[in-house]
Design a protein around this motif. Structure first.
Motif, PDB file in Angstrom:
ATOM      1  N   ASP A 183      -0.244  -1.176  -3.015  1.00 48.57           N
ATOM      2  CA  ASP A 183       0.225  -1.802  -4.074  1.00 48.57           C
ATOM      3  C   ASP A 183       1.626  -1.667  -3.962  1.00 48.57           C
ATOM      4  O   ASP A 183       2.479  -2.652  -4.399  1.00 48.57           O
ATOM      5  CB  ASP A 183      -0.370  -1.195  -5.247  1.00 48.57           C
ATOM      6  N   LYS A 184       2.231  -0.644  -3.455  1.00 43.36           N
ATOM      7  CA  LYS A 184       3.734  -0.485  -3.028  1.00 43.36           C
ATOM      8  C   LYS A 184       4.078  -1.318  -2.069  1.00 43.36           C
ATOM      9  O   LYS A 184       5.425  -1.832  -2.301  1.00 43.36           O
ATOM     10  CB  LYS A 184       3.871   1.069  -2.544  1.00 43.36           C
ATOM     11  N   ALA A 185       3.264  -1.496  -1.178  1.00 37.83           N
ATOM     12  CA  ALA A 185       3.932  -2.387  -0.145  1.00 37.83           C
ATOM     13  C   ALA A 185       4.095  -4.039  -0.766  1.00 37.83           C
ATOM     14  O   ALA A 185       4.811  -4.782  -0.413  1.00 37.83           O
ATOM     15  CB  ALA A 185       3.020  -2.475   1.118  1.00 37.83           C
ATOM     16  N   ILE A 186       2.977  -4.223  -1.555  1.00 43.14           N
ATOM     17  CA  ILE A 186       3.184  -5.741  -2.127  1.00 43.14           C
ATOM     18  C   ILE A 186       4.065  -5.744  -3.090  1.00 43.14           C
ATOM     19  O   ILE A 186       4.950  -6.501  -3.058  1.00 43.14           O
ATOM     20  CB  ILE A 186       1.813  -5.965  -3.011  1.00 43.14           C
ATOM     21  N   GLU A 187       4.493  -4.658  -3.952  1.00 46.12           N
ATOM     22  CA  GLU A 187       5.909  -4.341  -4.768  1.00 46.12           C
ATOM     23  C   GLU A 187       7.086  -4.723  -3.968  1.00 46.12           C
ATOM     24  O   GLU A 187       8.122  -5.483  -4.260  1.00 46.12           O
ATOM     25  CB  GLU A 187       5.675  -3.211  -5.389  1.00 46.12           C
TER      26      GLU A 187
END
Length: 668
Positions: A183-187
């Protein structure tokens, strides 16, 4: 012979004294060739420097980089070792040797190289990336997590670092931590298709098929040519009983990757489910051609041949499977039925006897092999009872792993949206493009009929690096042109131009520019000399600019030299040459195109659009001009006009334009 030829012509050049070669000059040319990805040529130049000054570390180091790009990893390791012996304090030598060792599966040696390099350059994110991947390879997950944490601290906007840490978490069965990192990578980078694919893979494992399909929709939107994304989305759709949607995805995946095993096998199963038996047979024929010992594919084909009336073909397939798996009772059942249909009563009774004995064994408590309950199987699964299940890719562990790449090919450019390159008058063009356009200009065609031109000039922006044979040929032609005498200025201009082109092709831009200038002095109306001199000057400036930033762009792996400051004013000579080409040949569209590219590179987008407009006025089907004008409009904030131009470029065969369109129309 090559060495003698090179020394012979180089000794005649400015800056060469007697028989002693100017190693600084040859080294600069060699690095030119390396920067422009002419690896075979660069190695020959580095060989000359090594022969003259074997105590220098740099030619070994750079020759190692060239060999890396030619996939000579053993040779690259040997060269970097020699460079380290001569200067053990250059971190780049350890990094390149580490990458060469990785590609030879020498992971422990690579780890030692990266650790040593980090002693000298602890802020190098590329080194931390590779060290972490090596630790993952060695299953040192705790060590890998510490390295990735350091990488994230250095590069907090690096989405692949979060994916790498998610990979480690999944290997340690920590799904929650993995999901948080993805999720952080997508953010951090929602425009990177890999981050959406990573979350989709995780959701497939969690049986969240609808959510996985949504993530894969986004991944496909950003990377339309990735077959694996379609294969994965087909799996998500299959689990939601959307068989037609799954087959559509397999169709697209196989258009992109026609040899994809999973695509053919699973599409064959789905075609069989919906009664498309003949086309299902075609898919299983392909799988069997690729893997003649794939018993599950053979059995499925047998079932389909049975259904379509080819009973003898079906019996042959059933028999092949039964010979390999004599306890596969389903095979006996279907073969018995097929044998009865063709009147082979004895054969049918023999198969039925096997089934009867098995039934008695079950009554007596003998355990039989059965299929698992879930709907898929691993590709490596050899339990014949699973013949009718959808195939998923194998993994060494149950957790999904995400693709991470070692950073070592330091000549590779960052993946980015870029203008189509400038055009050149040259002899060589890269083959194999989907879009194959023949560029024509009447005056160039007339020049090619001149007996002075041993090869026809091509107008191309897809230049090919030289082979070793071509390198040797052009070194010889330099000598031949030097020895030639001209009877008049126009002939001398052509000879000077031809020698300038030879120098250009062997990446010696300084001497190429000198000869192009001499050609112009001999005949100031000779347009090709201005055109190619502009390109040689442009490439020389681009190399100088890149060299001054090489440490930063290549992860600090290259030795630092005196910085070369390139200012916009330095490009004025390039523009002047293109202005002169346009004056001499106002219908030569490629001069306007190159000048437009120059304006765009300098940030003068309005001037660039004026020139791209002129190109398209002269040639309404100039795909590269549409593509570059489209990017220019986008940079000016006019996305609608930019996407219209990119769409036209794609229509004309420049298919990469569609990926750019998707990038700028991504759904939030």
């Amino acid at each position: 012979m090559m060495r003698r030829l090179l020394i012979a012509f180089l000794c005649c050049l400015p800056g060469w004294v007697g028989a002693q070669i100017n190693t600084d000059r040859v080294m600069a040319i060699a690095r030119n060739a390396l920067f422009f990805e002419d690896y075979v040529l660069s190695i020959q130049y580095f060989n000359q420097v090594i022969s003259a000054k074997p105590y220098l570390y740099e030619p070994y180091f750079y020759r190692g980089i060239a060999k890396i790009n030619l996939e000579d990893f053993q040779g690259a390791e040997a060269d970097c070792t020699k460079a380290i012996e001569r200067n053990p304090f250059v971190p780049g030598c350890y990094q390149i040797r580490g990458y060469a060792r990785i590609r030879q599966h020498k992971v422990d040696g690579a780890i030692e190289d990266y650790k040593k390099a980090l002693e000298y350059d602890p802020e190098n994110s590329g080194l931390w990336n590779n060290l972490a991947l090596c630790r993952i390879e060695n299953k040192d997950y705790e060590g890998a997590k510490k390295d990735i944490d350091r990488l994230i601290a250095l590069a907090p906007r690096e989405s692949n670092a979060f994916l790498m840490r998610a990979d480690v978490a999944m290997r340690q069965k920590d799904t929650l931590a993995a999901e948080k990192d993805i999720d952080k990578a997508i953010e951090v980078d929602a425009y990177n298709s890999t981050v959406w694919t990573a979350r989709a893979v995780l959701r497939l494992q969690q049986a969240k098929y609808k959510e996985a399909e949504g993530d894969l929709d986004q991944a496909i939107h950003l990377a339309v040519k990735n077959a694996d994304n379609y294969i994965n989305r087909a799996l998500a759709r299959y689990h939601q009983n959307n068989l037609r949607g799954a087959m559509d995805d397999y169709d697209v995946a196989l258009q992109i990757d026609p040899n994809n095993f999973i695509g053919h096998y699973n599409r064959g199963l789905l075609r069989a489910y919906v009664g498309d038996d003949n086309r299902a047979i075609e898919d299983f024929n392909f799988v069997i051609e690729q893997e003649p010992d794939n018993m599950m594919a053979i059995f499925n084909r047998g079932l389909l041949l049975d259904k379509t009336g080819d009973l003898r073909g079906a019996i042959k397939d059933y028999s092949t499977v039964i010979d390999e798996y004599p306890n596969f009772l389903t095979g006996y059942y279907y073969r018995a039925a097929a044998r009865r249909k063709i009147g082979d009563r004895r054969g049918a009774e023999a198969d039925e006897l096997v089934l009867l004995r098995n039934q008695l064994d079950r009554y007596n408590g003998v355990k039989q092999q059965t299929a698992a309950d879930h709907k898929t199987r691993k590709k490596s699964d050899r339990n014949m009872e699973n013949y009718g299940k959808i195939v998923v890719a194998d993994s060494d562990e149950d957790a999904p792993h995400y693709k991470n790449e070692y950073r070592g090919r330091v000549q590779d450019k960052n993946v980015r949206i870029a203008y189509q390159p400038m055009y050149a008058l040259t002899y060589y063009e890269k083959p194999g493009n989907v879009r194959r356009t023949i560029h024509y200009y009447r005056y160039i065609d007339e020049l090619n009929r001149d007996t002075l031109f041993a090869k026809p000039l091509l107008i191309t922006n897809n230049e090919a690096p030289l082979t070793e044979q071509q390198v040797n040929e052009h070194f010889k032609w330099i000598d031949d042109h030097t020895a030639s005498t001209a009877s008049d200025n126009k002939t001398d201009a052509k000879l000077r131009f031809l020698r300038g082109l030879d120098f250009y092709l062997v990446q010696d831009f300084e001497n190429a520019i000198s000869d192009y200038t001499a050609a112009i002095v001999a005949d100031d109306s000779f347009m090709p000399a201005y055109f190619d001199r502009a390109l040689a000057r442009y490439k020389q400036l681009e190399y100088q600019k890149a060299e001054s930033q090489m440490d930063k762009n290549a992860g600090n792996v290259l030795p630092s030299g005196a910085p070369v400051v390139v200012k916009n004013a330095d490009y004025e000579l390039v523009k002047n040459d293109l202005d002169q080409v346009i004056k001499l040949a106002p219908d030569f569209a490629y001069a306007y195109y190159n000048r437009a590219n120059l304006f765009a590179m300098l940030g003068d987008y309005h001037a660039a659009i004026v020139d791209y407009n002129k190109v398209l006025e002269l040639d309404a089907d100039f795909a590269d001009a549409y593509y570059n004008r489209g990017l220019t409009y986008i940079y000016l904030g006019n996305n609608q006009q930019g996407i219209a131009d990119l769409s036209k470029a794609g229509e004309l065969g420049l298919f990469s334009a569609y990926n750019v369109i998707k990038r700028f129309t991504v759904h939030e």
